[in-house]
Scaffold this motif. Structure first.
Motif, PDB file in Angstrom:
ATOM      1  N   TYR A  59      -6.412  -4.139  -5.672  1.00  0.00           N
ATOM      2  CA  TYR A  59      -7.364  -4.030  -4.193  1.00  0.00           C
ATOM      3  C   TYR A  59      -5.536  -3.019  -4.272  1.00  0.00           C
ATOM      4  O   TYR A  59      -6.085  -1.317  -3.848  1.00  0.00           O
ATOM      5  CB  TYR A  59      -6.356  -4.832  -3.261  1.00  0.00           C
ATOM      6  N   THR A  60      -4.264  -3.490  -4.239  1.00  0.00           N
ATOM      7  CA  THR A  60      -3.174  -2.426  -4.262  1.00  0.00           C
ATOM      8  C   THR A  60      -3.025  -1.798  -5.567  1.00  0.00           C
ATOM      9  O   THR A  60      -3.089  -0.501  -5.524  1.00  0.00           O
ATOM     10  CB  THR A  60      -1.510  -3.393  -3.865  1.00  0.00           C
ATOM     11  N   ALA A  61      -3.534  -1.726  -6.577  1.00  0.00           N
ATOM     12  CA  ALA A  61      -3.535  -0.412  -7.876  1.00  0.00           C
ATOM     13  C   ALA A  61      -4.896  -0.107  -7.237  1.00  0.00           C
ATOM     14  O   ALA A  61      -4.182   1.535  -7.505  1.00  0.00           O
ATOM     15  CB  ALA A  61      -4.211  -1.780  -8.669  1.00  0.00           C
ATOM     16  N   SER A  62      -6.108  -0.402  -6.181  1.00  0.00           N
ATOM     17  CA  SER A  62      -6.850   0.248  -6.371  1.00  0.00           C
ATOM     18  C   SER A  62      -6.207   1.097  -5.453  1.00  0.00           C
ATOM     19  O   SER A  62      -6.126   2.718  -5.316  1.00  0.00           O
ATOM     20  CB  SER A  62      -8.319   0.394  -5.744  1.00  0.00           C
ATOM     21  N   SER A  63      -4.830   1.460  -4.695  1.00  0.00           N
ATOM     22  CA  SER A  63      -4.731   2.449  -3.063  1.00  0.00           C
ATOM     23  C   SER A  63      -3.694   3.215  -3.816  1.00  0.00           C
ATOM     24  O   SER A  63      -3.906   3.538  -3.146  1.00  0.00           O
ATOM     25  CB  SER A  63      -4.132   0.936  -1.975  1.00  0.00           C
ATOM     26  N   TRP A  64      -3.421   2.640  -4.710  1.00  0.00           N
ATOM     27  CA  TRP A  64      -2.462   3.557  -5.623  1.00  0.00           C
ATOM     28  C   TRP A  64      -3.452   4.106  -6.582  1.00  0.00           C
ATOM     29  O   TRP A  64      -2.707   5.719  -7.394  1.00  0.00           O
ATOM     30  CB  TRP A  64      -1.804   3.402  -6.318  1.00  0.00           C
ATOM     31  N   SER A  65      -4.071   4.322  -7.104  1.00  0.00           N
ATOM     32  CA  SER A  65      -4.899   5.027  -7.913  1.00  0.00           C
ATOM     33  C   SER A  65      -5.618   6.214  -7.917  1.00  0.00           C
ATOM     34  O   SER A  65      -5.491   7.649  -9.244  1.00  0.00           O
ATOM     35  CB  SER A  65      -6.682   4.848  -7.763  1.00  0.00           C
ATOM     36  N   SER A  66      -4.613   7.135  -6.675  1.00  0.00           N
ATOM     37  CA  SER A  66      -5.040   8.797  -6.876  1.00  0.00           C
ATOM     38  C   SER A  66      -3.644   8.991  -6.448  1.00  0.00           C
ATOM     39  O   SER A  66      -3.934  10.290  -7.292  1.00  0.00           O
ATOM     40  CB  SER A  66      -5.041   8.965  -5.270  1.00  0.00           C
ATOM     41  N   VAL A  67      -2.288   8.853  -7.403  1.00  0.00           N
ATOM     42  CA  VAL A  67      -0.992   9.138  -7.657  1.00  0.00           C
ATOM     43  C   VAL A  67      -1.176   8.504  -8.809  1.00  0.00           C
ATOM     44  O   VAL A  67       0.261   9.310  -9.372  1.00  0.00           O
ATOM     45  CB  VAL A  67      -0.061   8.898  -6.631  1.00  0.00           C
ATOM     46  N   ALA A  68      -1.413   7.133  -9.836  1.00  0.00           N
ATOM     47  CA  ALA A  68      -0.780   6.640 -10.424  1.00  0.00           C
ATOM     48  C   ALA A  68      -1.853   6.264 -11.309  1.00  0.00           C
ATOM     49  O   ALA A  68      -2.424   5.447 -10.239  1.00  0.00           O
ATOM     50  CB  ALA A  68       0.145   6.353 -10.180  1.00  0.00           C
ATOM     51  N   ASP A  69      -1.611   5.808 -12.675  1.00  0.00           N
ATOM     52  CA  ASP A  69      -2.358   5.047 -12.944  1.00  0.00           C
ATOM     53  C   ASP A  69      -2.101   3.813 -13.093  1.00  0.00           C
ATOM     54  O   ASP A  69       0.052   3.486 -13.184  1.00  0.00           O
ATOM     55  CB  ASP A  69      -2.233   5.115 -14.770  1.00  0.00           C
ATOM     56  N   VAL A  70      -1.766   2.561 -12.547  1.00  0.00           N
ATOM     57  CA  VAL A  70      -1.933   0.917 -12.003  1.00  0.00           C
ATOM     58  C   VAL A  70      -2.829   0.040 -12.746  1.00  0.00           C
ATOM     59  O   VAL A  70      -3.413   0.248 -13.118  1.00  0.00           O
ATOM     60  CB  VAL A  70      -1.170   1.198 -10.946  1.00  0.00           C
ATOM     61  N   THR A  71      -1.773  -0.998 -13.431  1.00  0.00           N
ATOM     62  CA  THR A  71      -2.018  -1.483 -13.678  1.00  0.00           C
ATOM     63  C   THR A  71      -2.173  -3.253 -13.260  1.00  0.00           C
ATOM     64  O   THR A  71      -0.665  -3.025 -12.398  1.00  0.00           O
ATOM     65  CB  THR A  71      -1.275  -2.238 -15.348  1.00  0.00           C
ATOM     66  N   CYS A  72      -2.900  -4.115 -13.192  1.00  0.00           N
ATOM     67  CA  CYS A  72      -2.939  -5.254 -12.561  1.00  0.00           C
ATOM     68  C   CYS A  72      -1.989  -6.069 -12.914  1.00  0.00           C
ATOM     69  O   CYS A  72      -2.268  -6.788 -13.849  1.00  0.00           O
ATOM     70  CB  CYS A  72      -4.401  -5.274 -11.341  1.00  0.00           C
ATOM     71  N   VAL A  73      -0.763  -7.172 -12.120  1.00  0.00           N
ATOM     72  CA  VAL A  73      -0.130  -8.300 -12.912  1.00  0.00           C
ATOM     73  C   VAL A  73      -0.373  -9.102 -11.582  1.00  0.00           C
ATOM     74  O   VAL A  73       0.698  -8.478 -10.496  1.00  0.00           O
ATOM     75  CB  VAL A  73       0.800  -7.849 -13.045  1.00  0.00           C
ATOM     76  N   PRO A  74      -1.449  -9.733 -10.720  1.00  0.00           N
ATOM     77  CA  PRO A  74      -1.539 -10.739  -9.590  1.00  0.00           C
ATOM     78  C   PRO A  74      -0.216 -11.474 -10.050  1.00  0.00           C
ATOM     79  O   PRO A  74       1.140 -11.981 -10.780  1.00  0.00           O
ATOM     80  CB  PRO A  74      -2.787 -11.139 -10.371  1.00  0.00           C
ATOM     81  N   ASN A  75       0.619 -11.331  -8.658  1.00  0.00           N
ATOM     82  CA  ASN A  75       1.560 -12.298  -8.395  1.00  0.00           C
ATOM     83  C   ASN A  75       1.752 -13.876  -8.919  1.00  0.00           C
ATOM     84  O   ASN A  75       0.453 -13.724  -8.537  1.00  0.00           O
ATOM     85  CB  ASN A  75       2.334 -11.987  -6.871  1.00  0.00           C
ATOM     86  N   PRO A 107       0.770  -1.215  -0.015  1.00  0.00           N
ATOM     87  CA  PRO A 107      -0.437   0.076  -0.240  1.00  0.00           C
ATOM     88  C   PRO A 107       0.975   1.040   0.311  1.00  0.00           C
ATOM     89  O   PRO A 107       2.187   1.316   0.039  1.00  0.00           O
ATOM     90  CB  PRO A 107      -0.330  -0.251   1.526  1.00  0.00           C
ATOM     91  N   PRO A 108      -0.003   2.353  -0.622  1.00  0.00           N
ATOM     92  CA  PRO A 108       1.174   3.583  -0.607  1.00  0.00           C
ATOM     93  C   PRO A 108       2.164   3.804   0.452  1.00  0.00           C
ATOM     94  O   PRO A 108       1.918   4.065   2.008  1.00  0.00           O
ATOM     95  CB  PRO A 108      -0.258   4.492  -0.829  1.00  0.00           C
ATOM     96  N   LEU A 109       3.372   3.914   0.742  1.00  0.00           N
ATOM     97  CA  LEU A 109       4.049   4.619   2.054  1.00  0.00           C
ATOM     98  C   LEU A 109       4.072   5.620   1.486  1.00  0.00           C
ATOM     99  O   LEU A 109       4.818   5.822   0.150  1.00  0.00           O
ATOM    100  CB  LEU A 109       5.595   3.163   1.964  1.00  0.00           C
ATOM    101  N   TRP A 110       4.347   6.477   2.234  1.00  0.00           N
ATOM    102  CA  TRP A 110       4.698   7.800   2.764  1.00  0.00           C
ATOM    103  C   TRP A 110       5.732   8.284   0.934  1.00  0.00           C
ATOM    104  O   TRP A 110       6.223   9.093   0.633  1.00  0.00           O
ATOM    105  CB  TRP A 110       4.477   8.524   3.508  1.00  0.00           C
ATOM    106  N   TRP A 111       7.083   7.669   1.339  1.00  0.00           N
ATOM    107  CA  TRP A 111       8.383   7.849   0.847  1.00  0.00           C
ATOM    108  C   TRP A 111       8.029   7.647  -0.870  1.00  0.00           C
ATOM    109  O   TRP A 111       8.897   8.195  -1.411  1.00  0.00           O
ATOM    110  CB  TRP A 111       9.576   7.493   1.457  1.00  0.00           C
ATOM    111  N   LEU A 112       7.716   6.510  -0.768  1.00  0.00           N
ATOM    112  CA  LEU A 112       7.425   5.862  -2.563  1.00  0.00           C
ATOM    113  C   LEU A 112       6.273   7.460  -3.039  1.00  0.00           C
ATOM    114  O   LEU A 112       6.763   7.005  -3.773  1.00  0.00           O
ATOM    115  CB  LEU A 112       6.890   4.539  -2.457  1.00  0.00           C
ATOM    116  N   GLU A 113       5.255   6.785  -2.265  1.00  0.00           N
ATOM    117  CA  GLU A 113       4.666   7.581  -2.827  1.00  0.00           C
ATOM    118  C   GLU A 113       4.609   9.227  -3.081  1.00  0.00           C
ATOM    119  O   GLU A 113       4.591   9.777  -4.250  1.00  0.00           O
ATOM    120  CB  GLU A 113       3.077   8.284  -1.505  1.00  0.00           C
ATOM    121  N   SER A 114       5.505   9.558  -2.224  1.00  0.00           N
ATOM    122  CA  SER A 114       6.485  11.117  -3.267  1.00  0.00           C
ATOM    123  C   SER A 114       6.712  11.245  -4.189  1.00  0.00           C
ATOM    124  O   SER A 114       6.615  11.994  -4.652  1.00  0.00           O
ATOM    125  CB  SER A 114       7.091  11.433  -1.793  1.00  0.00           C
ATOM    126  N   ALA A 115       7.162   9.502  -3.865  1.00  0.00           N
ATOM    127  CA  ALA A 115       8.994   9.805  -5.403  1.00  0.00           C
ATOM    128  C   ALA A 115       7.578   9.605  -6.859  1.00  0.00           C
ATOM    129  O   ALA A 115       7.868  10.495  -8.241  1.00  0.00           O
ATOM    130  CB  ALA A 115       8.930   8.834  -5.512  1.00  0.00           C
TER     131      ALA A 115
END
Length: 363
Positions: free
Chosen positions: A162-178, A138-146
């Protein structure tokens, strides 16, 4: 999978997390994912250079990041580090990025960043090759800032919806499941015990797995690295005994044997689990899963392969363990092969690399 045409065989710079070596037995899912991704890309004919912590698997052709090892018993190794280690990590990634922008500028077709450090993201715009960063948390402050500073210079994937959605406010994110290498997690016979595996830290809450197993009357075995000794001594050790044992930090093959011999695998995140690789590993072994419904875990399980409990509800988790232990092991394995495999994951990453080079994603 059919091999890519020669023109699509790529030179890939794979940047790993510097905190732990990329070597078995893996410290966590991030290290496991990076190791398996590198091996599968090489198997498919790509030229891969892995920039990783000292002590990483030499078979990867690792180019070591110059980072001092953490003290053996210095608190939470996966969260905190002494200031001198943090500075060394900064300089290691700075040196890498400056090299990729300078003398190594023509060496790689694409950079795939699997680190948790901010510099590979913040400096992506300085590189001549496209950059793909996989978001493992999930967004970590130092990584979100970058990511905000990156401003569209690179592309992002995440390990679950879920993780893609949690970053959606700062980036367009594609889901690639592990994905898991199902050949390394073979079907086991099952048994009468439960199993819990992973990093032994508070946010993984193995003590709650022990409590639920006690309520369900099911013996349980824990396995994994102890990264928080205080937590282990205070919350886990008092619950161990004849019906609840700790097997240590096992080699992958030994862990697969343990998981395959269990009736049910238990996953107890006390945080928003980005994916839940241990659940996929268990399903590959044919072992159904009882888990808290947090983060990406509900995406890993189906009604045929697991049961979910409310986060933190130990009594509900105990009932989930009892129900999950009755599920069909054949269906668990089939789900892993079809939907949770390493092959599927790397297929998707190859597609992203090709799209990046064709200008189809941000670069």
């Amino acid at each position: 999978m059919t091999a890519l045409p020669v023109r699509e065989r790529l030179s890939i710079c794979l940047v790993a997390n510097s905190r732990f070596p990329i070597v078995e037995p893996f410290t966590g899912g991030l290290e496991s994912m990076t190791w398996h991704l590198a091996h599968e890309l090489v198997r498919r004919g790509h030229d891969v250079a892995v920039f990783a912590a000292p002590g990483s698997d030499p078979s990867l052709g690792v180019e070591e990041l110059e980072v001092d090892a953490l003290p053996e018993h210095a608190g939470r190794h996966d969260v905190g580090a002494p200031p001198y280690v943090e500075v060394a990590e900064h300089h290691a990634y700075l040196s890498l990025m400056l090299g990729l922008a300078g003398q190594d500028a023509q060496r790689f077709d694409v950079l795939h960043n699997n680190s948790l450090h901010y510099l590979p993201v913040a400096m992506a715009r300085t590189l001549p090759m496209p950059v793909l960063t996989t978001l493992h948390t999930p967004p970590l402050w130092w990584l979100e800032s970058a990511v905000r500073l990156d401003a569209g210079a690179s592309s992002f994937a995440a390990v679950s919806r879920y993780t893609a959605s949690s970053w959606s406010s700062v980036a367009d994110v594609t889901c690639v499941p592990n994905g898991v290498d199902v050949s390394r997690w073979p079907v086991g016979p099952g048994g009468a015990t439960a199993v819990w595996s992973g990093r032994i830290v508070p946010e993984k809450a193995p003590h709650q797995a022990l409590q639920a197993a006690h309520l369900a009357g099911i013996p349980i075995v824990l396995a994994g690295p102890v990264l928080d000794l205080d937590y282990f001594h205070e919350a886990v050790e008092p619950l161990l005994g004849a019906e609840a044992t700790y097997a240590g930090h096992l080699a992958q093959a030994d862990l697969a044997t343990l998981v395959g011999a269990a009736a049910v695998a238990v996953v107890t995140p006390d945080w928003d689990e980005p994916y839940g690789l241990v659940a996929a590993e268990a399903l590959s072994c044919g072992t159904p899963v009882a888990a808290y419904a947090r983060g990406g875990l509900p995406e890993v399980l189906t009604a045929e392969t697991g049961r979910l409990a409310r986060p933190g509800d130990v009594a509900m988790l105990a009932r989930a363990m009892e129900e999950a232990a009755t599920l069909d092991r054949v269906q668990c394995r089939a789900h892993a092969e079809r939907d949770l495999s390493l092959t599927r994951m790397v297929d998707l990453y190859e597609g992203l690399y090709v799209d990046l080079l064709a200008g189809g994603l941000a670069a």
